[in-house]
Design an enzyme around this catalytic site. Structure first.
Site, PDB file in Angstrom:
ATOM      1  N   HIS A 169      -5.420  74.405 -12.872  1.00  0.00           N
ATOM      2  CA  HIS A 169      -4.033  75.192 -12.549  1.00  0.00           C
ATOM      3  C   HIS A 169      -3.026  74.443 -11.887  1.00  0.00           C
ATOM      4  O   HIS A 169      -3.277  74.124 -10.905  1.00  0.00           O
ATOM      5  CB  HIS A 169      -4.767  76.491 -11.720  1.00  0.00           C
ATOM      6  CG  HIS A 169      -3.869  77.416 -11.395  1.00  0.00           C
ATOM      7  ND1 HIS A 169      -3.580  78.504 -12.225  1.00  0.00           N
ATOM      8  CD2 HIS A 169      -3.025  77.710 -10.353  1.00  0.00           C
ATOM      9  CE1 HIS A 169      -2.502  79.496 -11.846  1.00  0.00           C
ATOM     10  NE2 HIS A 169      -2.324  78.961 -10.668  1.00  0.00           N
ATOM     11  N   GLY A 218       3.828  81.339  -3.466  1.00  0.00           N
ATOM     12  CA  GLY A 218       4.603  80.457  -2.875  1.00  0.00           C
ATOM     13  C   GLY A 218       3.638  79.384  -2.100  1.00  0.00           C
ATOM     14  O   GLY A 218       4.115  78.281  -2.005  1.00  0.00           O
ATOM     15  N   PHE A 219       2.607  79.687  -1.521  1.00  0.00           N
ATOM     16  CA  PHE A 219       1.471  78.888  -0.747  1.00  0.00           C
ATOM     17  C   PHE A 219       0.381  79.020  -1.061  1.00  0.00           C
ATOM     18  O   PHE A 219      -0.286  79.982  -1.065  1.00  0.00           O
ATOM     19  CB  PHE A 219       2.028  79.173   0.648  1.00  0.00           C
ATOM     20  CG  PHE A 219       3.621  79.174   0.983  1.00  0.00           C
ATOM     21  CD1 PHE A 219       4.271  77.566   1.309  1.00  0.00           C
ATOM     22  CD2 PHE A 219       4.368  80.347   0.991  1.00  0.00           C
ATOM     23  CE1 PHE A 219       5.582  77.949   1.600  1.00  0.00           C
ATOM     24  CE2 PHE A 219       5.697  80.279   1.216  1.00  0.00           C
ATOM     25  CZ  PHE A 219       6.357  78.959   1.420  1.00  0.00           C
ATOM     26  N   GLY A 220      -0.510  77.619  -0.707  1.00  0.00           N
ATOM     27  CA  GLY A 220      -2.010  78.124  -0.699  1.00  0.00           C
ATOM     28  C   GLY A 220      -2.448  78.325   0.536  1.00  0.00           C
ATOM     29  O   GLY A 220      -1.536  78.413   1.444  1.00  0.00           O
ATOM     30  N   GLY A 221      -3.668  78.546   0.686  1.00  0.00           N
ATOM     31  CA  GLY A 221      -4.368  79.083   2.031  1.00  0.00           C
ATOM     32  C   GLY A 221      -3.768  80.349   2.521  1.00  0.00           C
ATOM     33  O   GLY A 221      -4.336  80.670   3.812  1.00  0.00           O
ATOM     34  N   ASP A 249       0.559  74.694 -10.411  1.00  0.00           N
ATOM     35  CA  ASP A 249       1.387  75.933  -9.739  1.00  0.00           C
ATOM     36  C   ASP A 249       3.012  75.224  -9.907  1.00  0.00           C
ATOM     37  O   ASP A 249       3.196  74.341  -8.976  1.00  0.00           O
ATOM     38  CB  ASP A 249       1.191  76.219  -8.281  1.00  0.00           C
ATOM     39  CG  ASP A 249       0.096  76.971  -8.279  1.00  0.00           C
ATOM     40  OD1 ASP A 249       0.048  78.096  -9.217  1.00  0.00           O
ATOM     41  OD2 ASP A 249      -1.253  76.720  -7.711  1.00  0.00           O
ATOM     42  N   GLY A 273      -7.515  77.012  -4.762  1.00  0.00           N
ATOM     43  CA  GLY A 273      -6.954  75.736  -4.208  1.00  0.00           C
ATOM     44  C   GLY A 273      -7.597  75.379  -3.183  1.00  0.00           C
ATOM     45  O   GLY A 273      -8.206  74.451  -3.139  1.00  0.00           O
ATOM     46  N   SER A 274      -7.273  75.799  -2.111  1.00  0.00           N
ATOM     47  CA  SER A 274      -7.642  75.147  -0.738  1.00  0.00           C
ATOM     48  C   SER A 274      -9.142  75.358  -0.547  1.00  0.00           C
ATOM     49  O   SER A 274      -9.613  74.763   0.233  1.00  0.00           O
ATOM     50  CB  SER A 274      -6.928  75.907   0.353  1.00  0.00           C
ATOM     51  OG  SER A 274      -7.293  77.305   0.324  1.00  0.00           O
ATOM     52  N   HIS A 307       1.244  77.822 -14.440  1.00  0.00           N
ATOM     53  CA  HIS A 307       1.591  78.989 -13.683  1.00  0.00           C
ATOM     54  C   HIS A 307       3.057  78.614 -13.335  1.00  0.00           C
ATOM     55  O   HIS A 307       3.226  78.127 -12.177  1.00  0.00           O
ATOM     56  CB  HIS A 307       0.683  79.472 -12.600  1.00  0.00           C
ATOM     57  CG  HIS A 307       1.073  80.616 -11.684  1.00  0.00           C
ATOM     58  ND1 HIS A 307       0.577  80.960 -10.678  1.00  0.00           N
ATOM     59  CD2 HIS A 307       1.969  81.555 -12.025  1.00  0.00           C
ATOM     60  CE1 HIS A 307       0.989  82.058 -10.005  1.00  0.00           C
ATOM     61  NE2 HIS A 307       1.795  82.429 -11.214  1.00  0.00           N
ATOM     62  N   SER A 313      -6.847  74.825  -8.254  1.00  0.00           N
ATOM     63  CA  SER A 313      -5.317  74.792  -8.339  1.00  0.00           C
ATOM     64  C   SER A 313      -5.010  73.455  -7.682  1.00  0.00           C
ATOM     65  O   SER A 313      -5.163  73.378  -6.615  1.00  0.00           O
ATOM     66  CB  SER A 313      -4.738  75.896  -7.498  1.00  0.00           C
ATOM     67  OG  SER A 313      -3.264  75.512  -7.069  1.00  0.00           O
ATOM     68  N   ASP A 336      -5.499  84.895  -8.677  1.00  0.00           N
ATOM     69  CA  ASP A 336      -4.899  83.902  -8.024  1.00  0.00           C
ATOM     70  C   ASP A 336      -4.365  83.863  -6.633  1.00  0.00           C
ATOM     71  O   ASP A 336      -3.702  84.741  -6.486  1.00  0.00           O
ATOM     72  CB  ASP A 336      -3.765  83.205  -8.831  1.00  0.00           C
ATOM     73  CG  ASP A 336      -3.205  81.990  -8.352  1.00  0.00           C
ATOM     74  OD1 ASP A 336      -3.656  81.210  -7.463  1.00  0.00           O
ATOM     75  OD2 ASP A 336      -2.067  81.505  -8.862  1.00  0.00           O
ATOM     76  N   GLY A 337      -5.187  83.463  -5.570  1.00  0.00           N
ATOM     77  CA  GLY A 337      -4.917  83.738  -4.221  1.00  0.00           C
ATOM     78  C   GLY A 337      -5.916  84.037  -3.363  1.00  0.00           C
ATOM     79  O   GLY A 337      -6.430  85.152  -3.441  1.00  0.00           O
ATOM     80  N   GLY A 338      -6.210  83.253  -2.294  1.00  0.00           N
ATOM     81  CA  GLY A 338      -7.351  83.723  -1.399  1.00  0.00           C
ATOM     82  C   GLY A 338      -8.633  83.537  -1.857  1.00  0.00           C
ATOM     83  O   GLY A 338      -9.418  84.344  -1.322  1.00  0.00           O
ATOM     84  N   MET A 376       6.632  75.805  -8.932  1.00  0.00           N
ATOM     85  CA  MET A 376       7.720  76.492  -8.079  1.00  0.00           C
ATOM     86  C   MET A 376       9.088  75.978  -8.026  1.00  0.00           C
ATOM     87  O   MET A 376       9.124  74.872  -7.719  1.00  0.00           O
ATOM     88  CB  MET A 376       6.949  76.588  -6.571  1.00  0.00           C
ATOM     89  CG  MET A 376       5.555  77.081  -6.651  1.00  0.00           C
ATOM     90  SD  MET A 376       4.965  77.517  -4.848  1.00  0.00           S
ATOM     91  CE  MET A 376       3.185  77.658  -5.211  1.00  0.00           C
ATOM     92  N   MET A 411      -1.730  88.168  -9.269  1.00  0.00           N
ATOM     93  CA  MET A 411      -1.747  87.469  -7.807  1.00  0.00           C
ATOM     94  C   MET A 411      -2.438  88.438  -6.750  1.00  0.00           C
ATOM     95  O   MET A 411      -2.030  89.282  -6.761  1.00  0.00           O
ATOM     96  CB  MET A 411      -0.108  87.445  -7.494  1.00  0.00           C
ATOM     97  CG  MET A 411       0.525  86.336  -8.304  1.00  0.00           C
ATOM     98  SD  MET A 411       0.019  84.592  -8.257  1.00  0.00           S
ATOM     99  CE  MET A 411      -0.453  84.207  -6.482  1.00  0.00           C
ATOM    100  N   MET A 428       6.214  79.862 -11.412  1.00  0.00           N
ATOM    101  CA  MET A 428       6.716  80.725 -10.393  1.00  0.00           C
ATOM    102  C   MET A 428       8.232  80.387 -10.547  1.00  0.00           C
ATOM    103  O   MET A 428       8.580  79.674  -9.540  1.00  0.00           O
ATOM    104  CB  MET A 428       5.963  80.602  -9.285  1.00  0.00           C
ATOM    105  CG  MET A 428       4.374  81.126  -9.342  1.00  0.00           C
ATOM    106  SD  MET A 428       3.533  80.922  -7.904  1.00  0.00           S
ATOM    107  CE  MET A 428       2.808  79.074  -8.899  1.00  0.00           C
TER     108      MET A 428
HETATM  109  C1  DX5 Z   1      -0.048  80.607  -4.786  1.00  0.00           C
HETATM  110  C2  DX5 Z   1      -0.419  79.875  -6.108  1.00  0.00           C
HETATM  111  C3  DX5 Z   1      -1.932  79.661  -6.091  1.00  0.00           C
HETATM  112  C4  DX5 Z   1      -2.558  78.610  -4.927  1.00  0.00           C
HETATM  113  C5  DX5 Z   1      -3.777  79.516  -4.398  1.00  0.00           C
HETATM  114  O1  DX5 Z   1       1.374  80.928  -4.849  1.00  0.00           O
HETATM  115  O2  DX5 Z   1      -0.144  80.599  -7.142  1.00  0.00           O
HETATM  116  O3  DX5 Z   1      -2.233  79.038  -7.348  1.00  0.00           O
HETATM  117  O4  DX5 Z   1      -2.727  77.243  -5.300  1.00  0.00           O
HETATM  118  O5  DX5 Z   1      -4.188  78.842  -3.267  1.00  0.00           O
HETATM  119  P1  DX5 Z   1      -5.463  79.343  -2.494  1.00  0.00           P
HETATM  120  O6  DX5 Z   1      -6.710  79.110  -3.370  1.00  0.00           O
HETATM  121  O7  DX5 Z   1      -5.354  78.096  -1.380  1.00  0.00           O
HETATM  122  O8  DX5 Z   1      -5.314  80.728  -2.046  1.00  0.00           O
HETATM  123 ZN    ZN Z   2      -0.978  79.693  -9.184  1.00  0.00          ZN
END
Ligand code: DX5
Ligand code: ZN
Length: 225
Positions: free
Chosen positions: A34, A146-149, A36, A201-202, A70, A9, A179-181, A38, A141, A72
Site C-alpha cells: 500500500h 494523513g498520518f500513520g500510527g 500512501d 503501516g505502523s 492510495h 503501508s 485503512d488506519g489503526g 499525500m 478510512m 490522498m
Molecule cells: C493514513 C494512511 C494509512 C496509514 C495507516 O492516512 O492512509 O495507509 O499508513 O497507518 P497505520 O497502520 O499506522 O494506522
Molecule cells: Zn492508505
C-alpha cells in the site's frame, strides 16, 4: 469473499531501506503493498509520488506484488496518468476529492489500472453507491487520513459491514479494504466485519519487532477462530 490479507503501508517504512523492507514484507507473505500519496492539501502531510511508485515496480514484478496506490490528493485526475505509467495496479481516489468521480474512475480503467474509491470516516456510505459497480476496490478510512500510527475509529466496523452488504448485493468481487489503526489485536474483528484487505503501516514497520515477526503475528491472528 476473498481470504483476508494484510497490505503493508510503506508510510511507516524506513525510506532509506525501502526496497529491502518491501522485499521482507513480500517474503513474509504480503501480496499487496500500500502506497500512501499525500499532497499537503487534501491531507495535512506530504509524502511520495509516481517516482517512488516506479522505483518499486521492478521489485513488485519480481515478487508478484500488487501496487495498491492510495491517492490522498486534490485533483487526482491530473496525476493519474503518471501513476498508471509508474506501474500502479490499483489507483484509489477519495470520493471527497472528486466532483466528477464517475469520470475519474473511468479514466483509471481506460489506462488499464484497477479503479478504487475511498471514503473518509465522516462520509456517507451512499456517496459511493452510484459507482460501486465500477470499482475493483473500496477503501474505508478508519482514521482521519494523513498520518500513520493513529487509533482505529470504532464506528468504522459498522461501516465495513454495510459496505460488505452493498458489495454482496451487487455480486461484486471488489476488495473491501480498511485503512488506519489496524493492529494484530483488531485484525480478526475487522476481517469478520467483511474487510478482505487490511492495510497496516505502523503495525508492520516498527522498531519493536522485525517485519517478518509482525507479519507472522497478523497471519496468526487472522487464522484464529
Ligand atoms: C493514513 C494512511 C494509512 C496509514 C495507516 O492516512 O492512509 O495507509 O499508513 O497507518 P497505520 O497502520 O499506522 O494506522
Ligand atoms: Zn492508505
Amino acid at each position: 469473499m476473498q481470504k483476508p490479507t494484510i497490505a503493508p503501508s510503506i508510510l511507516s517504512a524506513d525510506f532509506s531501506q525501502l526496497g529491502v523492507q518491501v522485499r521482507s514484507a513480500a517474503l513474509a507473505g504480503a501480496k499487496y503493498i500500500h502506497i500512501d500519496v499525500m499532497d499537503g492539501h487534501f491531507v495535512p502531510n506530504l509524502t511520495i509520488g509516481p517516482l517512488v511508485t516506479a522505483a518499486l515496480k521492478p521489485l513488485a514484478l519480481e515478487m508478484g506484488l500488487i501496487l495498491d496506490v492510495h491517492l490522498m490528493i486534490e485533483k487526482p485526475e491530473l496525476l493519474i496518468p503518471d501513476f498508471a505509467k509508474a506501474g500502479a495496479d490499483i489507483l484509489t481516489v477519495h470520493v471527497e476529492a472528486c466532483p466528477h468521480l464517475h469520470r475519474t474512475l473511468q479514466q483509471i480503467r481506460e489506462l488499464g489500472v484497477k479503479p478504487g474509491v475511498a471514503l473518509n470516516p465522516a462520509t456517507m456510505l451512499f456517496a459511493v453507491a452510484p459507482v460501486m459497480s465500477m470499482v475493483d476496490y473500496v477503501l474505508v478510512m478508519s482514521v482521519n487520513p494523513g498520518f500513520g500510527g493513529q487509533s482505529y475509529i470504532p464506528e468504522s466496523t459498522a461501516r465495513i459491514r454495510l459496505l460488505r452488504q452493498m458489495l454482496t448485493e451487487l455480486n461484486s468481487t471488489a476488495d473491501l479494504s480498511v485503512d488506519g489503526g489496524v493492529k494484530v489485536d483488531n485484525a480478526k474483528m475487522i476481517a469478520n466485519a467483511g474487510a478482505n484487505v487490511l492495510v497496516a503501516g505502523s503495525a508492520v514497520f516498527n522498531a519493536k519487532a522485525s517485519i517478518a515477526e509482525n507479519m507472522a503475528q497478523f497471519w496468526q491472528a487472522l487464522a484464529s477462530e
